[in-house]
Design a protein around this motif. Structure first.
Motif, short mmCIF file in Angstrom:
data_model
loop_
_atom_site.label_atom_id
_atom_site.label_comp_id
_atom_site.label_asym_id
_atom_site.label_seq_id
_atom_site.Cartn_x
_atom_site.Cartn_y
_atom_site.Cartn_z
N SER A 89 0.85 -1.18 0.00
CA SER A 89 0.00 0.00 0.00
C SER A 89 0.89 1.23 0.00
CB SER A 89 -0.94 0.01 1.21
OG SER A 89 -0.19 0.09 2.41
N GLU A 90 0.37 2.29 -0.61
CA GLU A 90 1.11 3.54 -0.69
C GLU A 90 0.20 4.69 -0.32
OE1 GLU A 90 3.04 4.22 -4.38
OE2 GLU A 90 4.42 2.52 -4.19
N THR A 91 0.76 5.63 0.40
CA THR A 91 0.05 6.84 0.77
C THR A 91 0.99 8.02 0.57
OG1 THR A 91 0.72 6.64 3.09
CG2 THR A 91 -1.40 5.65 2.46
N ALA A 92 0.41 9.17 0.34
CA ALA A 92 1.19 10.39 0.13
C ALA A 92 0.47 11.55 0.78
CB ALA A 92 1.41 10.65 -1.36
N GLU A 93 1.21 12.50 1.22
CA GLU A 93 0.65 13.71 1.82
C GLU A 93 1.62 14.86 1.59
OE1 GLU A 93 2.28 13.01 6.39
OE2 GLU A 93 0.16 12.68 5.93
N SER A 94 1.07 16.05 1.53
CA SER A 94 1.89 17.24 1.30
C SER A 94 1.30 18.39 2.08
CB SER A 94 1.96 17.58 -0.19
OG SER A 94 0.66 17.86 -0.69
N SER A 95 2.13 19.41 2.31
CA SER A 95 1.67 20.59 3.04
C SER A 95 2.45 21.80 2.56
CB SER A 95 1.86 20.40 4.55
OG SER A 95 3.24 20.26 4.86
N LEU A 96 1.79 22.95 2.67
CA LEU A 96 2.40 24.23 2.33
C LEU A 96 2.02 25.21 3.43
CD1 LEU A 96 3.95 26.09 0.37
CD2 LEU A 96 1.76 26.52 -0.79
N GLU A 97 3.02 25.72 4.17
CA GLU A 97 2.76 26.56 5.32
C GLU A 97 3.58 27.83 5.26
OE1 GLU A 97 3.64 24.25 8.76
OE2 GLU A 97 1.98 22.84 8.46
N LEU A 98 2.97 28.89 5.74
CA LEU A 98 3.64 30.17 5.89
C LEU A 98 3.68 30.50 7.37
CD1 LEU A 98 4.93 32.66 4.55
CD2 LEU A 98 2.64 33.70 4.49
N ARG A 99 4.87 30.51 7.94
CA ARG A 99 5.02 30.68 9.38
C ARG A 99 5.70 32.00 9.71
NH1 ARG A 99 6.72 24.86 12.10
NH2 ARG A 99 4.93 23.65 11.31
N ARG A 100 5.28 32.54 10.83
CA ARG A 100 5.88 33.76 11.35
C ARG A 100 6.38 33.53 12.76
NH1 ARG A 100 5.19 38.43 14.30
NH2 ARG A 100 5.98 40.36 13.29
N ARG A 101 7.62 33.89 13.01
CA ARG A 101 8.21 33.75 14.33
C ARG A 101 7.97 35.03 15.14
NH1 ARG A 101 12.49 31.93 11.09
NH2 ARG A 101 13.57 33.91 11.44
#
Length: 218
Positions: A205-217
């Motif tokens: 079985s194969e799974t995939a996931e992705s994310s795009l985040e804009l972070r501020r410190r």
């Protein structure tokens, strides 16, 4: 008679007319040490002679007690010249609620913009499905490859490949890719993409996931 007079001269003390016959002047003239001027300084003029003649070797360098030690050329200490070496290899034993084992790692590349690290180890899986790995309990073999590349001062590429094999041939592979870009001093754009593959006894079985985040410190 002249010889007797010369021999007996040093033992005969006669008043001297130049001093007027005063007992105090005669005593002062007979002892020249009393004619020295008093020394009111913290170090008298003949102190260095006493140190050179009778003081120990340590006192000749440091000077009289209570004085600041002499700074000889080359005795100063300089800051920032010590560079302790950091080992490239590391070993560790670990245990948690779902796995126990040992790992060995080495930093193949660590200087410069490119870094490469390898990690291998063996252990025993106590419970499946708690973290990334095979779905069956039993002895396992794990490994990972970490690759990092920095582009200038703003962007960094990271890639991590993990794998784990079990006793029945089950295999789990995970590949994670990330790209972080510093947009402003306190803002960072982070991208993450992961692919998981689990053989699961031959079926797979194969799974995939992705994310795009804009972070501020803050």
């Amino acid at each position: 008679m002249l010889g007797l007079a010369l021999l007996g001269g040093p033992f005969v003390t006669l008043p001297t007319p130049a001093f007027g016959g005063e007992p105090a002047l005669i005593a002062l003239a007979s002892d020249p040490a009393q004619m020295r001027l008093p020394c009111y300084s913290t170090r008298c003029g003949d102190e260095e002679w006493r140190l050179a003649l009778g003081a120990p070797e340590e006192a000749r360098v440091t000077g009289a007690p209570g004085r600041k030690p002499l700074q000889l050329p080359g005795s100063q200490r300089y800051i920032g010249l010590s560079a302790p070496a950091v080992p490239r290899e590391h070993r560790a034993n670990y245990s948690n609620d779902w796995r126990i084992g040992t790992r060995y790692g080495v930093q193949a590349l660590r200087d410069g913009p490119t870094q490469l690290g390898l990690q291998f180890g063996a252990g025993y899986r106590l419970a499946p499905l708690y973290d990334d790995g095979v779905n069956q309990a039993g002895p396992i073999f794990r490994g990972a490859v970490n690759f990092d590349r920095r582009f200038g001062e703003r962007a960094q590429w990271s890639q991590r490949l993990e794998f784990e094999t079990g006793r029945r041939g089950d295999t789990f592979v995970k590949q994670k890719v990330a790209l972080d870009v510093n947009l402003w001093p306190d803002w960072t754009l982070e991208t993450d993409f992961s692919i998981r593959h689990d053989s699961n006894g031959g079926g797979g079985s194969e799974t995939a996931e992705s994310s795009l985040e804009l972070r501020r410190r803050f």
